[in-house]
Write a protein that holds these residues in place. Structure first.
Motif, PDB file in Angstrom:
ATOM      1  N   GLU A   2       0.823  -1.206   0.000  1.00 27.71           N
ATOM      2  CA  GLU A   2       0.000   0.000   0.000  1.00 27.71           C
ATOM      3  C   GLU A   2       0.853   1.250   0.000  1.00 27.71           C
ATOM      4  OE1 GLU A   2      -3.577   2.055   2.647  1.00 27.71           O
ATOM      5  OE2 GLU A   2      -2.625   0.181   3.292  1.00 27.71           O
ATOM      6  N   ALA A   3       1.938   1.276   0.799  1.00 29.42           N
ATOM      7  CA  ALA A   3       2.823   2.438   0.832  1.00 29.42           C
ATOM      8  C   ALA A   3       3.498   2.641  -0.512  1.00 29.42           C
ATOM      9  CB  ALA A   3       3.871   2.266   1.937  1.00 29.42           C
ATOM     10  N   ALA A   4       3.954   1.543  -1.132  1.00 27.92           N
ATOM     11  CA  ALA A   4       4.589   1.668  -2.447  1.00 27.92           C
ATOM     12  C   ALA A   4       3.605   2.177  -3.485  1.00 27.92           C
ATOM     13  CB  ALA A   4       5.167   0.319  -2.874  1.00 27.92           C
ATOM     14  N   TYR A   5       2.347   1.696  -3.398  1.00 28.20           N
ATOM     15  CA  TYR A   5       1.341   2.140  -4.360  1.00 28.20           C
ATOM     16  C   TYR A   5       1.016   3.623  -4.183  1.00 28.20           C
ATOM     17  CZ  TYR A   5      -3.019   2.310  -6.991  1.00 28.20           C
ATOM     18  OH  TYR A   5      -4.004   2.640  -7.883  1.00 28.20           O
ATOM     19  N   ILE A   6       0.946   4.079  -2.940  1.00 28.61           N
ATOM     20  CA  ILE A   6       0.669   5.498  -2.680  1.00 28.61           C
ATOM     21  C   ILE A   6       1.805   6.367  -3.217  1.00 28.61           C
ATOM     22  CG2 ILE A   6       0.431   7.207  -0.843  1.00 28.61           C
ATOM     23  CD1 ILE A   6      -1.080   5.106   0.773  1.00 28.61           C
ATOM     24  N   ARG A   7       3.050   5.899  -3.007  1.00 29.06           N
ATOM     25  CA  ARG A   7       4.181   6.665  -3.549  1.00 29.06           C
ATOM     26  C   ARG A   7       4.134   6.707  -5.071  1.00 29.06           C
ATOM     27  NH1 ARG A   7       7.116   3.833   0.461  1.00 29.06           N
ATOM     28  NH2 ARG A   7       7.882   2.374  -1.143  1.00 29.06           N
ATOM     29  N   SER A   8       3.750   5.589  -5.671  1.00 33.67           N
ATOM     30  CA  SER A   8       3.653   5.558  -7.132  1.00 33.67           C
ATOM     31  C   SER A   8       2.558   6.491  -7.629  1.00 33.67           C
ATOM     32  CB  SER A   8       3.393   4.136  -7.608  1.00 33.67           C
ATOM     33  OG  SER A   8       3.248   4.088  -9.004  1.00 33.67           O
ATOM     34  N   LEU A   9       1.418   6.506  -6.939  1.00 34.18           N
ATOM     35  CA  LEU A   9       0.345   7.422  -7.332  1.00 34.18           C
ATOM     36  C   LEU A   9       0.807   8.874  -7.249  1.00 34.18           C
ATOM     37  CD1 LEU A   9      -2.870   5.917  -5.669  1.00 34.18           C
ATOM     38  CD2 LEU A   9      -2.309   6.022  -8.112  1.00 34.18           C
ATOM     39  N   ALA A  10       1.519   9.212  -6.173  1.00 35.56           N
ATOM     40  CA  ALA A  10       2.019  10.581  -6.030  1.00 35.56           C
ATOM     41  C   ALA A  10       3.000  10.929  -7.139  1.00 35.56           C
ATOM     42  CB  ALA A  10       2.687  10.749  -4.654  1.00 35.56           C
ATOM     43  N   ALA A  11       3.851   9.973  -7.527  1.00 32.82           N
ATOM     44  CA  ALA A  11       4.813  10.237  -8.602  1.00 32.82           C
ATOM     45  C   ALA A  11       4.104  10.467  -9.924  1.00 32.82           C
ATOM     46  CB  ALA A  11       5.798   9.071  -8.718  1.00 32.82           C
ATOM     47  N   PHE A  12       3.050   9.675 -10.204  1.00 32.76           N
ATOM     48  CA  PHE A  12       2.368   9.830 -11.478  1.00 32.76           C
ATOM     49  C   PHE A  12       1.476  11.065 -11.510  1.00 32.76           C
ATOM     50  CE2 PHE A  12       3.769   5.594 -12.407  1.00 32.76           C
ATOM     51  CZ  PHE A  12       3.802   5.550 -13.794  1.00 32.76           C
ATOM     52  N   ARG A  13       1.250  11.699 -10.368  1.00 31.40           N
ATOM     53  CA  ARG A  13       0.513  12.968 -10.368  1.00 31.40           C
ATOM     54  C   ARG A  13       1.405  14.148 -10.691  1.00 31.40           C
ATOM     55  NH1 ARG A  13      -1.850  10.871  -5.368  1.00 31.40           N
ATOM     56  NH2 ARG A  13      -3.919   9.978  -5.815  1.00 31.40           N
ATOM     57  N   THR A  14       2.702  13.962 -10.705  1.00 33.36           N
ATOM     58  CA  THR A  14       3.614  15.057 -11.037  1.00 33.36           C
ATOM     59  C   THR A  14       3.504  15.383 -12.518  1.00 33.36           C
ATOM     60  OG1 THR A  14       5.448  13.550 -11.476  1.00 33.36           O
ATOM     61  CG2 THR A  14       5.204  14.388  -9.221  1.00 33.36           C
ATOM     62  N   PRO A  15       3.737  16.640 -12.915  1.00 31.74           N
ATOM     63  CA  PRO A  15       3.666  16.986 -14.349  1.00 31.74           C
ATOM     64  C   PRO A  15       4.660  16.217 -15.203  1.00 31.74           C
ATOM     65  CG  PRO A  15       3.582  18.973 -12.991  1.00 31.74           C
ATOM     66  CD  PRO A  15       3.901  17.831 -12.069  1.00 31.74           C
ATOM     67  N   THR A  16       5.795  15.783 -14.622  1.00 34.75           N
ATOM     68  CA  THR A  16       6.789  15.059 -15.420  1.00 34.75           C
ATOM     69  C   THR A  16       6.220  13.753 -15.949  1.00 34.75           C
ATOM     70  OG1 THR A  16       8.599  16.023 -14.131  1.00 34.75           O
ATOM     71  CG2 THR A  16       9.076  14.029 -15.382  1.00 34.75           C
TER      72      THR A  16
END
Length: 490
Positions: free
Chosen positions: A7-21
């Motif tokens: 769950e923590a890894a998935y949340i971090r991944s979601l946050a990364a994919f929300r970045t404009p990059t």
């Protein structure tokens, strides 16, 4: 525990994919966005006027649609060039600025990073080369040496490095330099390109952090929550922190030290040109050669971008401090809040189709009666004429006129006493002491030019005498002058 980690890894991944990059790279129109931004911006074109950007994107859209790419799973965005660019600006990929009174687009740090990722991915495989591993090991060694607090251990390490250098010098003196394989040199060049690609995003992040500080300072000043001096001190401290406590700031500080030494940047440019002429450079394709040659320019443009952001932030903050009027700002804020509150009250009760009468003009203030005439602006009389007499002038500590311009009257009388043609240097040496000042030499040359003179190939040297008794030597092309001006018939 496993579920928590997932769950923590998935949340971090979601946050990364929300970045404009990653939003740029993961979007449906990512291939077109990357290709268009790569075409629009380059190392020599970091900013593009908004009108030109709209026209160029519209031209690219028309060409791709005419080529049938619009039907390729809807990978080409709909709309005009202006609408597409505005969408990119809202997504955080483009930044609007004003440069020299022209509104321009610049790439954001997220867009620069996304273009670097696609450039590295499309530029070939990433090899674990000798050069790249050595760069890592040298960085770790420098870090360990900087963190070492024991002076004895540092001296031992430095001594070992010195011995190794001395041994290498002796080996080269005895055996000469062994040729290095072109493949190994090519790997070194690839590592240089890899390191250079990381700089633009760092520079852009520093510039954007300065812009964010500018917006925060202006917001604090307008809210008038703290004294102006306290807000400015915090801004200066944050500016220092950006340059010292972040990787982007350290990269900028290092580049600034490089650019601050013109000889070093010139040497860098010359070294890059020399390397491109070496045999190993034939392994590099055209894109790599162009990118390799533009490394110096890329560093300069990055530093210019940060310095421009600093100047712009200082200009905006200085203007805000000068024009900041807490009472006026509070009155404007109160007026806007009253207008918004009244608009909300009216919207709750008014019908959906109720017309709104616009305010077409502001009310005029009654100033009363203004003066329609002014007094006579002419002076009451002309000033008294200056006197030419010397008897009413008192000179203190010597005649200050001795330090004035050439004494033309004495020089013309002296030249008139010459017989025909004469050498100007010899004539000046024989003049009285009070007409042998440096300015008198200029005056004598002017008189000689007026009467007609001839310059020779030899050099004349004269010694001038200042009013304070000091001397100074001058050298000029030998001049043959005439005592009187030649007639036009001659």
């Amino acid at each position: 525990m496993t579920g928590t980690r997932a769950e923590a890894a998935y949340i971090r991944s979601l946050a990364a994919f929300r970045t404009p990059t990653l939003g740029l790279l993961h979007g449906r129109h990512a291939p077109f966005v990357v290709s268009a931004l790569t075409t629009l911006f380059s190392a020599d074109r970091p900013a593009v006027p908004i009108a030109d950007a709209h026209a160029e994107v519209a031209e690219a859209l028309d060409e791709l649609r005419a080529g049938g790419y619009d039907d390729d799973d809807r990978r080409i965005p709909a709309g005009t060039g202006r609408e597409v660019c505005r969408t990119w600006a809202k997504q955080g990929w483009l930044v609007q600025q004003i440069d020299d009174d022209v509104e321009v687009y610049r790439l954001s740090a997220h867009a620069v990073e996304a273009l670097e990722i696609t450039g590295r991915t499309g530029g070939g495989r990433t090899r674990v080369s000798n050069s790249r591993v050595r760069t890592l090991l040298e960085a770790v060694e420098r870090l360990a040496d900087s963190a070492e607090a024991d002076p004895i251990k540092r001296i031992v390490r430095l001594t070992a490095e010195r011995d190794a250098l001395d041994a290498e010098i002796l080996r080269i003196q005895a055996e000469g330099t062994a040729p290095i394989d072109d493949e190994e040199l090519y790997e070194e060049a690839e590592n240089v390109l890899h390191l250079a690609r990381e700089l633009p995003a760092d520079f852009t992040r520093v510039a954007e952090s300065l812009k964010q500080m500018q917006r925060d300072v202006v917001a604090h000043l307008r809210r008038d929550e703290r004294p102006t001096g306290e807000v400015l001190r915090e801004y200066l401290q944050r500016a220092r922190d950006v340059m010292q406590s972040t990787p982007e700031g350290r990269a900028f500080a290092g580049a600034l030290r490089l650019i601050g030494d013109p000889e070093r940047i010139d040497a860098l440019t010359e070294q890059l040109h020399t390397l491109l002429a070496q045999p190993f450079a034939r392994h590099m394709d055209a894109a790599q050669r162009t990118e390799f040659d533009a490394i110096g320019r890329r560093v300069e443009l990055g530093v210019e971008e940060v310095l421009a952001a600093q100047r712009r932030a200082s200009h905006v903050i200085t203007g805000q401090v000068k024009t900041h009027d807490p009472l006026r700002d509070r009155q404007i804020d109160d007026l806007l809040r009253d207008v918004i509150s009244g608009l909300h009250d009216w919207a709750r009760t008014a019908p959906a189709a109720a017309p709104v009468d616009p305010v077409r003009s502001l009310p005029l203030i009654d100033l009363g009666r203004l003066r329609q005439s002014v007094g006579d602006v002419r002076p009451p009389g002309a000033p008294a004429p200056l006197s030419d007499a010397d008897d009413d002038v008192e000179y203190i500590e010597g005649d200050s006129r001795a330090w004035g311009g050439p004494r033309y009257d004495e020089l013309e009388a002296y030249v008139a006493g010459m017989d025909g043609a004469f050498d100007l240097g010899e004539a000046f040496a024989g003049a009285p002491d009070d007409t042998r000042r440096p300015v008198d030499l200029v005056g004598l040359l002017e008189i000689a030019h007026r009467n007609g003179m001839t310059e020779g190939d030899e050099v004349s040297t004269v010694e001038t005498l200042r009013p304070d008794g000091t001397t100074r030597r001058f050298a000029f092309a030998a001049v043959t002058a005439r005592a009187t001006k030649e007639d036009d018939d001659d």
